[in-house]
Design a protein around this motif. Structure first.
Motif, mmCIF file in Angstrom:
data_model
loop_
_atom_site.group_PDB
_atom_site.id
_atom_site.type_symbol
_atom_site.label_atom_id
_atom_site.label_comp_id
_atom_site.label_asym_id
_atom_site.label_seq_id
_atom_site.Cartn_x
_atom_site.Cartn_y
_atom_site.Cartn_z
ATOM 1 N N VAL A 23 19.559 53.898 -17.827
ATOM 2 C CA VAL A 23 18.232 54.448 -18.132
ATOM 3 C C VAL A 23 17.154 53.486 -17.658
ATOM 4 N N ILE A 24 17.361 52.192 -17.942
ATOM 5 C CA ILE A 24 16.390 51.178 -17.516
ATOM 6 C C ILE A 24 16.309 51.117 -16.000
ATOM 7 N N HIS A 25 17.469 51.202 -15.332
ATOM 8 C CA HIS A 25 17.480 51.169 -13.861
ATOM 9 C C HIS A 25 16.685 52.332 -13.280
ATOM 10 N N SER A 26 16.841 53.507 -13.870
ATOM 11 C CA SER A 26 16.093 54.678 -13.385
ATOM 12 C C SER A 26 14.590 54.448 -13.500
ATOM 13 N N MET A 27 14.172 53.841 -14.603
ATOM 14 C CA MET A 27 12.745 53.553 -14.775
ATOM 15 C C MET A 27 12.270 52.488 -13.795
ATOM 16 N N LYS A 28 13.121 51.525 -13.501
ATOM 17 C CA LYS A 28 12.762 50.473 -12.548
ATOM 18 C C LYS A 28 12.547 51.053 -11.151
ATOM 19 N N TRP A 55 7.230 53.986 5.577
ATOM 20 C CA TRP A 55 8.483 53.238 5.640
ATOM 21 C C TRP A 55 8.678 52.357 4.410
ATOM 22 N N ALA A 56 7.605 51.902 3.792
ATOM 23 C CA ALA A 56 7.722 51.102 2.571
ATOM 24 C C ALA A 56 8.326 51.932 1.436
ATOM 25 N N VAL A 57 7.861 53.176 1.309
ATOM 26 C CA VAL A 57 8.392 54.066 0.275
ATOM 27 C C VAL A 57 9.859 54.384 0.552
ATOM 28 N N LEU A 58 10.183 54.720 1.792
ATOM 29 C CA LEU A 58 11.570 55.020 2.152
ATOM 30 C C LEU A 58 12.474 53.824 1.912
ATOM 31 N N THR A 59 11.963 52.618 2.191
ATOM 32 C CA THR A 59 12.766 51.410 1.997
ATOM 33 C C THR A 59 13.119 51.205 0.531
ATOM 34 N N VAL A 60 12.158 51.409 -0.348
ATOM 35 C CA VAL A 60 12.424 51.265 -1.782
ATOM 36 C C VAL A 60 13.496 52.256 -2.231
ATOM 37 N N THR A 71 20.975 45.047 -4.350
ATOM 38 C CA THR A 71 19.615 45.221 -3.825
ATOM 39 C C THR A 71 19.271 44.125 -2.825
ATOM 40 N N LEU A 72 19.601 42.883 -3.174
ATOM 41 C CA LEU A 72 19.300 41.756 -2.291
ATOM 42 C C LEU A 72 20.076 41.861 -0.976
ATOM 43 N N GLY A 73 21.357 42.190 -1.052
ATOM 44 C CA GLY A 73 22.166 42.325 0.158
ATOM 45 C C GLY A 73 21.664 43.420 1.072
ATOM 46 N N LYS A 74 21.354 44.573 0.487
ATOM 47 C CA LYS A 74 20.884 45.690 1.287
ATOM 48 C C LYS A 74 19.489 45.417 1.844
ATOM 49 N N GLY A 75 18.647 44.763 1.034
ATOM 50 C CA GLY A 75 17.293 44.459 1.493
ATOM 51 C C GLY A 75 17.275 43.478 2.646
ATOM 52 N N LEU A 76 18.045 42.400 2.529
ATOM 53 C CA LEU A 76 18.101 41.414 3.619
ATOM 54 C C LEU A 76 18.710 42.020 4.876
ATOM 55 N N ASN A 77 19.721 42.850 4.707
ATOM 56 C CA ASN A 77 20.310 43.535 5.857
ATOM 57 C C ASN A 77 19.273 44.385 6.566
ATOM 58 N N ARG A 78 18.483 45.105 5.791
ATOM 59 C CA ARG A 78 17.482 46.000 6.398
ATOM 60 C C ARG A 78 16.381 45.211 7.100
ATOM 61 N N SER A 174 11.068 45.845 -4.227
ATOM 62 C CA SER A 174 12.353 46.166 -4.871
ATOM 63 C C SER A 174 12.975 44.932 -5.507
ATOM 64 N N LEU A 175 12.977 43.815 -4.774
ATOM 65 C CA LEU A 175 13.574 42.582 -5.291
ATOM 66 C C LEU A 175 12.787 42.048 -6.477
ATOM 67 N N LEU A 176 11.486 42.129 -6.396
ATOM 68 C CA LEU A 176 10.639 41.618 -7.473
ATOM 69 C C LEU A 176 10.956 42.313 -8.791
ATOM 70 N N ILE A 177 11.051 43.624 -8.742
ATOM 71 C CA ILE A 177 11.328 44.386 -9.968
ATOM 72 C C ILE A 177 12.786 44.237 -10.379
ATOM 73 N N SER A 178 13.692 44.221 -9.405
ATOM 74 C CA SER A 178 15.114 44.117 -9.712
ATOM 75 C C SER A 178 15.462 42.805 -10.399
ATOM 76 N N ILE A 179 14.823 41.702 -9.971
ATOM 77 C CA ILE A 179 15.163 40.378 -10.500
ATOM 78 C C ILE A 179 14.441 40.069 -11.806
ATOM 79 N N PHE A 180 13.200 40.487 -11.928
ATOM 80 C CA PHE A 180 12.381 40.050 -13.064
ATOM 81 C C PHE A 180 12.213 41.093 -14.160
#
Length: 455
Positions: A23-28, A55-60, A71-78, A174-180
């Motif tokens: 549930v929290i992930h969906s809100m994030k 592209w910023a919206v699609l990336t998120v 998230t970090l692995g996929k983000g750095l790959n992209r 994405s990383l900012l919200i995912s980590i903090f």
């Protein structure tokens, strides 16, 4: 209609109850998409990037995963794939334009073909597929998209720059919200999964000891529920989950007791030993259920020793699970319990050999003895894997620099071949005991005794 709505609500409630973090992930994710979408209303950025802001919206949407590592692995790959694909596309497009209008489309087509073919072939490599498969996919997409855009060189450079910048914004958000914001660490999930699996094995062994090997004075002990006996079965199919979590955990920064370059591979080794032990418990379960009537005819001495062995192994696994959950090094009591289990295996061997010394031509008694040897051999295998799990956990604690409660001193290694060996499903059982003048016992096809010889 009301029934359909009720079923949908129940399904959604069950998903949330199984793991409230969903549930929290969906809100994030909703928060991240909302924040990035605000770029459309921030005039300076929209004026600079234009429609590339999309592209910023699609990336998120594409990059934001359940755990920080994913998230970090996929983000750095992209980010890296977009950067490298854009640079290569701009460079080769500039080279093609220098060769004239006739050669330009031909060269671009050749470049796109070679890049797509080679990148796709590289994705078949197991190491690349495990960690960089998404990056290679984006690399192909970016290169092809920019190469065949048909724009002039300066326009292509602007396109590549804008796209990469907006992707960086999306990944960073994405990383900012995912980590903090209520982070979900794949490393912690893997750590807890292995510890819980070990605890499940302990619960199953304890259940078997109390349910199948009770002697008369313990007859009034409370029976374990059938579901408790079968908890080990969920351990048998966790390999894929462990591999995925370990792959994501390698991307994660240092957090809590888990340092950067934490020995995640050692968790996979411990998980593999846990599954091997679970397979042995599964074999024990089948033997106990198949030969339940024969087990009732076991001597009290053999029942007592089997009960002690299963309970001692259960205690060892519970202690191992606890130390792993507490991220601490193994206490001396675990080494003591392993040594006690080995002693009990020796006692069980002696009791079985004494019963074999009094063998008669009674077919029913021979079947009981065969079952005793088979179960003793399986218990010996289980103890061997328990000992390997203890050693593997000790190595993990040292590599990970877990806190040290007490100095761990393992007992001297003893012989692991103390019990008569059962090959495969009991097709061949043999033992030697010269002290009891029982030099050789051979049983062919333990499920249906065809021949037994005593020399």
């Amino acid at each position: 209609m009301a029934k359909i709505v009720e079923n949908v609500v129940k399904s959604i409630s069950k998903v949330a109850e199984d793991d409230p973090r969903r549930v929290i992930h969906s809100m994030k994710v909703g928060l991240a998409v909302t924040l990035v979408s605000l770029l459309y209303f921030f005039q300076p950025l929209f004026h600079d990037f234009g429609t590339s802001t999309l592209w910023a919206v699609l990336t998120v949407v594409v990059v934001f995963e359940y755990s920080v590592g994913a998230t970090l692995g996929k983000g750095l790959n992209r980010v890296m794939a977009t950067l490298l694909g854009g640079i290569l596309a701009v460079g080769l497009h500039g080279l093609a334009t220098q060769c004239g209008h006739i050669a330009e489309p031909l060269l671009i087509s050749i470049f796109v073909f070679l890049q797509a073919a080679l990148s796709t072939f590289a994705r078949f490599s197991p190491k690349i597929k495990a960690r960089y498969d998404y990056g290679f996919l984006i690399f192909i997409l970016t290169f092809a998209f920019i190469s065949v855009s048909g724009f002039r060189l300066q326009e292509i450079i602007d396109l590549a720059r804008n796209r990469w910048a907006t992707i960086v914004i999306g990944v960073f958000s994405s990383l900012l919200i995912s980590i903090f914001v209520f982070p979900v660490w794949a490393g912690e999930d893997l750590h807890n999964l292995i510890a819980n699996n070990i605890d499940k094995l302990a619960s199953s062994l304890e259940g078997y000891g109390n349910s199948y090997f009770k002697i008369q004075e313990n007859a009034n002990a409370q029976d374990n529920e059938a579901s408790m006996l079968q908890t080990f079965k969920t351990v048998l199919n966790t390999k894929n989950t462990e591999d995925i979590l370990a792959n994501f955990a390698r991307w994660e920064p240092s957090h809590g007791a888990f340092r950067f370059k934490h020995p995640w591979k050692q968790y996979l080794n411990l998980g593999a030993l846990t599954r091997e032990c679970a397979f042995r418990i599964d074999t024990l379960d089948k033997q106990l259920n198949t030969n339940f009537k024969k087990i009732l005819k076991f001597d009290d001495g053999i029942k007592e020793e089997c009960n002690k062995i299963t309970l001692e192994a259960s205690k060892t696994l519970k202690e191992l699970s606890t130390t792993l959950k507490n991220t601490s090094q193994s206490a001396p009591c675990i080494a003591h319990q392993v040594a006690e289990s080995k002693d009990k295996i020796k006692c069980l061997k002696e009791v079985i050999l004494k019963s074999m010394a009094n063998l008669s031509a009674d077919y029913e008694k021979l079947q009981v003895v065969i079952t005793e040897i088979t179960i003793a051999t399986i218990l010996n295998d289980i103890l061997n894997y328990v000992e390997k799990m203890v050693d593997c956990n000790r190595e993990l604690a040292l590599l990970a620099n877990f806190k040290q409660d007490k100095e761990y001193n393992s007992p001297d290694s003893e012989s692991k071949n103390d019990i008569p060996a059962v090959e495969n499903s009991g097709s061949l059982i043999s033992t030697e005991n010269r002290d009891n003048n029982l030099s050789n016992v051979t049983v062919v096809n333990s499920s249906q005794v065809v021949a037994i010889t005593i020399e």
